[in-house]
Design an enzyme around this catalytic site. Sequence first.
Site, PDB file in Angstrom:
ATOM      1  N   ASP A 136     -22.547   5.331  -2.883  1.00  0.00           N
ATOM      2  CA  ASP A 136     -21.407   4.177  -2.578  1.00  0.00           C
ATOM      3  C   ASP A 136     -20.835   5.075  -1.043  1.00  0.00           C
ATOM      4  O   ASP A 136     -20.080   4.601  -0.383  1.00  0.00           O
ATOM      5  CB  ASP A 136     -20.981   3.581  -3.115  1.00  0.00           C
ATOM      6  CG  ASP A 136     -21.819   2.171  -4.255  1.00  0.00           C
ATOM      7  OD1 ASP A 136     -22.517   2.957  -3.999  1.00  0.00           O
ATOM      8  OD2 ASP A 136     -21.134   1.827  -4.383  1.00  0.00           O
ATOM      9  N   ASP A 195     -18.631  10.356 -14.397  1.00  0.00           N
ATOM     10  CA  ASP A 195     -17.584   9.851 -12.816  1.00  0.00           C
ATOM     11  C   ASP A 195     -18.379  11.372 -11.954  1.00  0.00           C
ATOM     12  O   ASP A 195     -18.002  13.291 -12.556  1.00  0.00           O
ATOM     13  CB  ASP A 195     -16.263   9.396 -12.906  1.00  0.00           C
ATOM     14  CG  ASP A 195     -15.912   8.148 -13.822  1.00  0.00           C
ATOM     15  OD1 ASP A 195     -16.951   8.041 -13.627  1.00  0.00           O
ATOM     16  OD2 ASP A 195     -15.156   8.060 -13.087  1.00  0.00           O
ATOM     17  N   ASP A 197     -15.547  13.793 -11.087  1.00  0.00           N
ATOM     18  CA  ASP A 197     -15.059  14.804 -11.283  1.00  0.00           C
ATOM     19  C   ASP A 197     -15.283  15.162 -13.031  1.00  0.00           C
ATOM     20  O   ASP A 197     -14.561  16.595 -13.039  1.00  0.00           O
ATOM     21  CB  ASP A 197     -13.701  14.592 -10.857  1.00  0.00           C
ATOM     22  CG  ASP A 197     -13.100  13.672 -12.256  1.00  0.00           C
ATOM     23  OD1 ASP A 197     -13.561  12.387 -11.556  1.00  0.00           O
ATOM     24  OD2 ASP A 197     -12.049  13.547 -12.374  1.00  0.00           O
ATOM     25  N   ASP A 289     -16.009  -1.348 -17.664  1.00  0.00           N
ATOM     26  CA  ASP A 289     -16.286  -0.474 -18.367  1.00  0.00           C
ATOM     27  C   ASP A 289     -15.707  -0.543 -20.273  1.00  0.00           C
ATOM     28  O   ASP A 289     -16.441  -0.843 -20.868  1.00  0.00           O
ATOM     29  CB  ASP A 289     -15.411   1.514 -19.083  1.00  0.00           C
ATOM     30  CG  ASP A 289     -14.292   1.787 -18.153  1.00  0.00           C
ATOM     31  OD1 ASP A 289     -13.131   0.247 -18.324  1.00  0.00           O
ATOM     32  OD2 ASP A 289     -13.686   2.579 -17.712  1.00  0.00           O
TER      33      ASP A 289
END
Length: 533
Positions: A136, A195, A197, A289
Amino acid sequence: MSRLSAIKIALETFTTGGDDIIGKIIEFWRQFRVPVLVPLLTILLYISLAMSIMLFIEKVYMSLVVTFNYLFGRKTQKRYKWEEFKDDVESGNSVYPLVLVQVPMFNEREVYQLSIGAACRLSWPSDRIVIQVLDDSTDPVIKEMVQVECQKWASKGTNIHYQVRDNRKGYKAGALKEGLKHDYANECEYVVIFDADFQPESDFLRETIPFLHHNSELGLVQARWKFVNSDECLMTRMQEMSLNYHFKVEQEFGSSNHAFFGFNGTAGVWRMAAINEAGGWKDRTTVEDMDLAVRASLKGWKFLYLGSIKVKNELPSVFKAYRYQQHRWSCGPANLFRKMVYEIIINEKVALWKKLHVIYSFFFVRKIVAHIVTFVLYCVVIPMSVWVPEVEVPTWATIYIPTIITILNAVGTPRSFYLVAFWIVFENVMALHRTKGTFIGLLETQRVNEWVVTEKHGDASKAKASTTHHRRLGFKLSDRLLMLELSMGLVLFASGCYDLAFGKYSYYIYLYLQAIAFIIMGLGYVGTHVPKS
């Protein structure tokens, strides 16, 4: 009526006759304090004490259950069937289920190579895994870099798809939802989310997928987070203490007792059928989530937490980024509670005991009460009781309960136990923002859907360590001055001075320490400052 009369008399005393301003202020305070402040502060005290007891019982109960299960409970492999996938000459790789790995990202210049590389190195038959990078990014340079990285792995034979969309509607939830619309995604039986990281070990799928494959009632398997930069600064050490408690106690408790806990948004494996039955990803809050987890649980799906499987990731080391993250983590659950409480109550598919756990324990005590009581009791009621000595806070609320709660939180990180005093004042400062975020979520006011992606630095903080070290103490007031923290610090400092001069409870020791913490964080002397390239 008597209270209104007292206020009227106090105002008349202040506005009429004489030039002795200080005398007027003292008389106004005397007239106003007893009939007005005392009853209001007393009510606030009783509410805080009730919440403090609720939080205390919750934490002690969870800790006792987790300890008992650790010593005497059935091990995970005995509660759920686990069997390693074995190669079959006749069936070939078809014995392995088809797995989709989603990697959502947004302008992740520093970590995109690490995350994509880790996902592509997962040990699984190449024809049974699909990597999906959901980008994105709004920076065209970063988008091109991510696309090139995906092409690099594709040239090595990796089944990787680079997906972009023309808007950021729904933020992460919108990206994940859009990613599942592709035909190749719908063919997959399980979906894994990392995610930007997060860096899983290569055997992550081989350790987690068998639990889902051999236990049809499981809808989610959640792994634990391992913090690669926990030693970067004092702020990351404090975060490590709080998150270790979350994983070692809260997640373990939910998994072993109710087979329910909040999905952490990453480092987890979902059964695609559970996502579909729950209604898919929704962007109505900033905790998509948790939203999905609650809805899937209400459909009867069970969750499993595996604390033995750890996925490396990065803690926010810049205070501004951490404040944004904590706003989202406190505002989102409160807003979701507002939206779903009735839906949970009328649900007929799960047992009453589980509904009570979700409403009272998971949402009300841990996501609402915990934030409010930390700030109201320790940063409002106790300082105010110095100025209003008629209201006395009981010793058990100022010493015994906080001590036990602190020990229970800190025991999960024994290496940082000596930092417990810093952790207390740090958490109290953050409680200011969490309380504000909680009320924003409950009342659904402005900033309720604010989403600021937590900036990540990857190896940048190490590569620029020498530069960072010299720039940690330097700052621009316009960039780093936080008036809310500074104001609270000055109020607490004034309360400490008043208590030292006129008080009888010796609160000034705590008040000075807490005031210093607010002022230091208000001046920006917390965390690190990673310089831009």
